[in-house]
Design a protein around this motif. Sequence first.
Motif, PDB file in Angstrom:
ATOM      1  N   TYR A  41      82.653 -17.687 -54.766  1.00  0.00           N
ATOM      2  CA  TYR A  41      82.803 -18.733 -54.292  1.00  0.00           C
ATOM      3  C   TYR A  41      81.609 -19.075 -53.795  1.00  0.00           C
ATOM      4  O   TYR A  41      81.002 -18.430 -53.327  1.00  0.00           O
ATOM      5  CB  TYR A  41      84.055 -18.566 -53.067  1.00  0.00           C
ATOM      6  CG  TYR A  41      85.327 -18.299 -53.715  1.00  0.00           C
ATOM      7  CD1 TYR A  41      86.126 -19.233 -54.123  1.00  0.00           C
ATOM      8  CD2 TYR A  41      85.800 -16.901 -53.319  1.00  0.00           C
ATOM      9  CE1 TYR A  41      87.487 -18.751 -54.723  1.00  0.00           C
ATOM     10  CE2 TYR A  41      87.015 -16.558 -53.754  1.00  0.00           C
ATOM     11  CZ  TYR A  41      87.884 -17.741 -54.487  1.00  0.00           C
ATOM     12  OH  TYR A  41      89.102 -17.137 -54.787  1.00  0.00           O
ATOM     13  N   HIS A  42      81.474 -20.642 -54.029  1.00  0.00           N
ATOM     14  CA  HIS A  42      80.184 -21.178 -53.822  1.00  0.00           C
ATOM     15  C   HIS A  42      80.332 -22.312 -52.881  1.00  0.00           C
ATOM     16  O   HIS A  42      80.834 -23.416 -53.510  1.00  0.00           O
ATOM     17  CB  HIS A  42      79.632 -21.573 -54.904  1.00  0.00           C
ATOM     18  CG  HIS A  42      79.307 -20.343 -56.123  1.00  0.00           C
ATOM     19  ND1 HIS A  42      78.320 -19.566 -55.716  1.00  0.00           N
ATOM     20  CD2 HIS A  42      79.989 -20.283 -57.164  1.00  0.00           C
ATOM     21  CE1 HIS A  42      78.675 -18.600 -56.666  1.00  0.00           C
ATOM     22  NE2 HIS A  42      79.481 -19.095 -57.776  1.00  0.00           N
ATOM     23  N   LEU A  55      71.440 -27.328 -64.184  1.00  0.00           N
ATOM     24  CA  LEU A  55      70.862 -26.579 -63.370  1.00  0.00           C
ATOM     25  C   LEU A  55      70.257 -25.608 -64.285  1.00  0.00           C
ATOM     26  O   LEU A  55      70.574 -25.087 -65.300  1.00  0.00           O
ATOM     27  CB  LEU A  55      72.022 -25.720 -62.603  1.00  0.00           C
ATOM     28  CG  LEU A  55      72.723 -26.280 -61.644  1.00  0.00           C
ATOM     29  CD1 LEU A  55      73.599 -25.225 -60.638  1.00  0.00           C
ATOM     30  CD2 LEU A  55      72.055 -27.256 -60.706  1.00  0.00           C
ATOM     31  N   VAL A  56      68.795 -25.495 -64.131  1.00  0.00           N
ATOM     32  CA  VAL A  56      67.905 -24.603 -65.009  1.00  0.00           C
ATOM     33  C   VAL A  56      67.324 -23.606 -64.301  1.00  0.00           C
ATOM     34  O   VAL A  56      66.858 -23.839 -63.144  1.00  0.00           O
ATOM     35  CB  VAL A  56      66.953 -25.646 -65.701  1.00  0.00           C
ATOM     36  CG1 VAL A  56      65.784 -24.828 -66.561  1.00  0.00           C
ATOM     37  CG2 VAL A  56      67.424 -26.787 -66.449  1.00  0.00           C
ATOM     38  N   ARG A  57      67.394 -22.548 -64.727  1.00  0.00           N
ATOM     39  CA  ARG A  57      66.658 -21.251 -63.979  1.00  0.00           C
ATOM     40  C   ARG A  57      65.647 -20.612 -65.124  1.00  0.00           C
ATOM     41  O   ARG A  57      65.951 -20.302 -66.150  1.00  0.00           O
ATOM     42  CB  ARG A  57      67.853 -20.207 -63.839  1.00  0.00           C
ATOM     43  CG  ARG A  57      67.223 -19.085 -62.883  1.00  0.00           C
ATOM     44  CD  ARG A  57      68.212 -17.932 -63.135  1.00  0.00           C
ATOM     45  NE  ARG A  57      69.380 -17.986 -62.318  1.00  0.00           N
ATOM     46  CZ  ARG A  57      70.579 -17.110 -62.689  1.00  0.00           C
ATOM     47  NH1 ARG A  57      70.633 -16.206 -63.595  1.00  0.00           N
ATOM     48  NH2 ARG A  57      71.470 -17.333 -61.639  1.00  0.00           N
ATOM     49  N   GLU A  58      64.364 -20.641 -64.504  1.00  0.00           N
ATOM     50  CA  GLU A  58      63.338 -20.412 -65.526  1.00  0.00           C
ATOM     51  C   GLU A  58      63.430 -20.863 -66.969  1.00  0.00           C
ATOM     52  O   GLU A  58      63.272 -20.042 -67.905  1.00  0.00           O
ATOM     53  CB  GLU A  58      63.259 -18.605 -65.385  1.00  0.00           C
ATOM     54  CG  GLU A  58      62.845 -18.098 -64.239  1.00  0.00           C
ATOM     55  CD  GLU A  58      61.761 -18.603 -63.781  1.00  0.00           C
ATOM     56  OE1 GLU A  58      60.786 -18.761 -64.301  1.00  0.00           O
ATOM     57  OE2 GLU A  58      61.590 -18.712 -62.418  1.00  0.00           O
ATOM     58  N   GLY A  59      63.792 -22.142 -67.186  1.00  0.00           N
ATOM     59  CA  GLY A  59      63.677 -22.895 -68.367  1.00  0.00           C
ATOM     60  C   GLY A  59      64.861 -22.673 -69.088  1.00  0.00           C
ATOM     61  O   GLY A  59      65.089 -23.129 -69.966  1.00  0.00           O
ATOM     62  N   THR A  60      65.943 -21.898 -68.685  1.00  0.00           N
ATOM     63  CA  THR A  60      67.048 -21.594 -69.275  1.00  0.00           C
ATOM     64  C   THR A  60      68.233 -22.432 -68.551  1.00  0.00           C
ATOM     65  O   THR A  60      68.345 -22.185 -67.078  1.00  0.00           O
ATOM     66  CB  THR A  60      67.434 -20.063 -69.583  1.00  0.00           C
ATOM     67  OG1 THR A  60      66.687 -19.407 -70.332  1.00  0.00           O
ATOM     68  CG2 THR A  60      68.871 -20.158 -70.418  1.00  0.00           C
ATOM     69  N   LEU A 120      71.603 -22.883 -66.708  1.00  0.00           N
ATOM     70  CA  LEU A 120      72.630 -22.237 -66.006  1.00  0.00           C
ATOM     71  C   LEU A 120      73.898 -22.564 -66.018  1.00  0.00           C
ATOM     72  O   LEU A 120      74.911 -21.688 -66.405  1.00  0.00           O
ATOM     73  CB  LEU A 120      72.034 -21.756 -64.525  1.00  0.00           C
ATOM     74  CG  LEU A 120      73.025 -20.820 -63.619  1.00  0.00           C
ATOM     75  CD1 LEU A 120      72.915 -19.506 -64.169  1.00  0.00           C
ATOM     76  CD2 LEU A 120      72.240 -20.876 -62.208  1.00  0.00           C
ATOM     77  N   ALA A 121      74.094 -23.823 -65.813  1.00  0.00           N
ATOM     78  CA  ALA A 121      75.161 -24.605 -65.609  1.00  0.00           C
ATOM     79  C   ALA A 121      75.035 -26.192 -66.029  1.00  0.00           C
ATOM     80  O   ALA A 121      73.883 -26.631 -65.515  1.00  0.00           O
ATOM     81  CB  ALA A 121      75.909 -24.356 -64.447  1.00  0.00           C
ATOM     82  N   ASP A 172      80.556 -22.058 -63.070  1.00  0.00           N
ATOM     83  CA  ASP A 172      80.504 -23.550 -63.176  1.00  0.00           C
ATOM     84  C   ASP A 172      80.848 -24.059 -61.509  1.00  0.00           C
ATOM     85  O   ASP A 172      80.351 -25.147 -61.399  1.00  0.00           O
ATOM     86  CB  ASP A 172      81.982 -23.536 -63.973  1.00  0.00           C
ATOM     87  CG  ASP A 172      81.913 -23.761 -65.274  1.00  0.00           C
ATOM     88  OD1 ASP A 172      80.873 -23.521 -65.870  1.00  0.00           O
ATOM     89  OD2 ASP A 172      82.826 -23.568 -66.040  1.00  0.00           O
ATOM     90  N   GLY A 173      81.173 -23.204 -60.825  1.00  0.00           N
ATOM     91  CA  GLY A 173      81.153 -23.622 -59.307  1.00  0.00           C
ATOM     92  C   GLY A 173      79.741 -23.883 -58.642  1.00  0.00           C
ATOM     93  O   GLY A 173      79.714 -24.121 -57.396  1.00  0.00           O
ATOM     94  N   LEU A 174      78.824 -23.587 -59.439  1.00  0.00           N
ATOM     95  CA  LEU A 174      77.527 -23.842 -58.787  1.00  0.00           C
ATOM     96  C   LEU A 174      77.202 -25.316 -58.599  1.00  0.00           C
ATOM     97  O   LEU A 174      76.239 -25.790 -57.904  1.00  0.00           O
ATOM     98  CB  LEU A 174      76.344 -22.998 -59.769  1.00  0.00           C
ATOM     99  CG  LEU A 174      76.588 -21.402 -59.475  1.00  0.00           C
ATOM    100  CD1 LEU A 174      75.273 -21.001 -60.498  1.00  0.00           C
ATOM    101  CD2 LEU A 174      76.115 -21.005 -58.141  1.00  0.00           C
ATOM    102  N   ILE A 175      77.828 -26.036 -59.595  1.00  0.00           N
ATOM    103  CA  ILE A 175      77.685 -27.547 -59.416  1.00  0.00           C
ATOM    104  C   ILE A 175      79.134 -28.072 -58.646  1.00  0.00           C
ATOM    105  O   ILE A 175      80.068 -27.682 -59.249  1.00  0.00           O
ATOM    106  CB  ILE A 175      77.638 -28.329 -60.868  1.00  0.00           C
ATOM    107  CG1 ILE A 175      76.429 -27.627 -61.499  1.00  0.00           C
ATOM    108  CG2 ILE A 175      77.619 -29.759 -60.484  1.00  0.00           C
ATOM    109  CD1 ILE A 175      76.244 -28.340 -63.019  1.00  0.00           C
TER     110      ILE A 175
END
Length: 474
Positions: free
Chosen positions: A429-430, A392-397, A399-400, A454-457
């Motif tokens: 929680y996601h 997961l990439v947020r604005e080029g960085t 994220l996870a 980590d739970g974003l994936i």
Amino acid sequence: MRRIHHGAPRPGWADTNRALGLVFNDTVSEDGTVQSYWREGPFYDFDLDEILLLEQAAATLHRMCVAAGDHLAAGCPRSDPAVRREAYLTSVCTPDTCLLARAGVPEFTHEQVIRTWHDASPQAWTHADKDLFGTHAHARQSPDFSPSVYGRFDLWYGGRGTTPKLLEYNAQTPTSLLEAAVVQWRWLEQTGHTHHPERQWTSVHERLIEAWRRNLGELVAARPWLPQRPTVYFAYHGAETSGEDLMTAGYLAETARQAGYPVELIEVDRIGVDMADGRIVYEPRKGAPARPIDVIFLLYPWEWLWQEEGGRPIFADMADPNKRGTVWLEPPWTAALWSNKALLPVLWELYRDDPVHRELLLPAYFGDARPADLTSYARKPIWSREGANVELVREGTVLASSGGDYGDGGMICQQLCELPSFAGPGGPYHPVLGVWMIDGEPAGMGIREGVGTDGLITRNGACFVPHTIGSHLS
């Protein structure tokens, strides 16, 4: 949509769940910590209009996926009968000329992927040519019937005022079926949140029974040499040690049995080929007579099978629909056309200019075609499972990210849509909403959630959480 953090745990809930088949509940981490896959106590609650919105979205997405399947099949040169006649022993499919090849589907499978896709539409597929494995030169329509019984849409949904978004389609061997169909229903009965059966979106069990009854009935009508009640073999990956594959295949077999058909559970490695006639057979044990398989449900990824030594004979057996070959459920098109993430850029290509349907999608592209201005995205392997090798990439960085053994078959990039965040003890929680499609229609929902960044994936260790409809009104 709300997360209720402090529901009352049921006495003996673990034993109850295990008795229902949830034998794969506990996982042990590297530090020895035992984590429960089933979250007892917390649950998600929805208003009825939210459930109706999700149901409508899933029905629309199914129609969109049918159009995408047509597009993918038509994007293969072998969909043209003239090409099939001239190109049996040559390669005509490359990533530049064939969408299936770009999706990483081996060329030797393409003809049967396309044929089984069109089996339910006789007008779309005829056999006017002599094929590689048969001798039939006369024109006739395929007598086959190659249906899909079930699948699961994974949706992003942020609650009232938001539109559901498709994250991916698990159209072959999706997990968490038993939990969604049976275990959370028993939880609802025992918790006392409501005494009204419509207060949970779960008609999966009844729909599965009806789906087997309808589809197997049509299959028998399409293949007159089959007995009226053919034995349906349910094959699972015997090397999977948690018991999840065995119990999922066993549950599906039970629903087929309740539909009136004899069933038998077998391990995938007991499937063989009769060298005398090429028929697919079941070998019960060493030295025992092999039994021809007429109908088999495969709880094993096609993308694994077609890379293995036993894959080619299966597709050879499928090649001539005029002979008594084995019928595979789910058929290979469920993996090649729907259950790989190449579906996502194809859907975006088809619907990006449609102001209504595009709202259910996230912009998605093959990895080598990601626009430079798409700087927030999820990078996923075309072929992967259980959240492996996702970034997961947020604005080029970054994220996870997650590790794994996938990615060699190409990547796709999908606009980043971070999972909703619900605060609570031990959170945030996601949740991902898994909407079950049975026989092409929405039939229920199961929810899995991760914790923290980590739970974003959503990975293999994400927990299953039950749900209710309007329990706050009870």
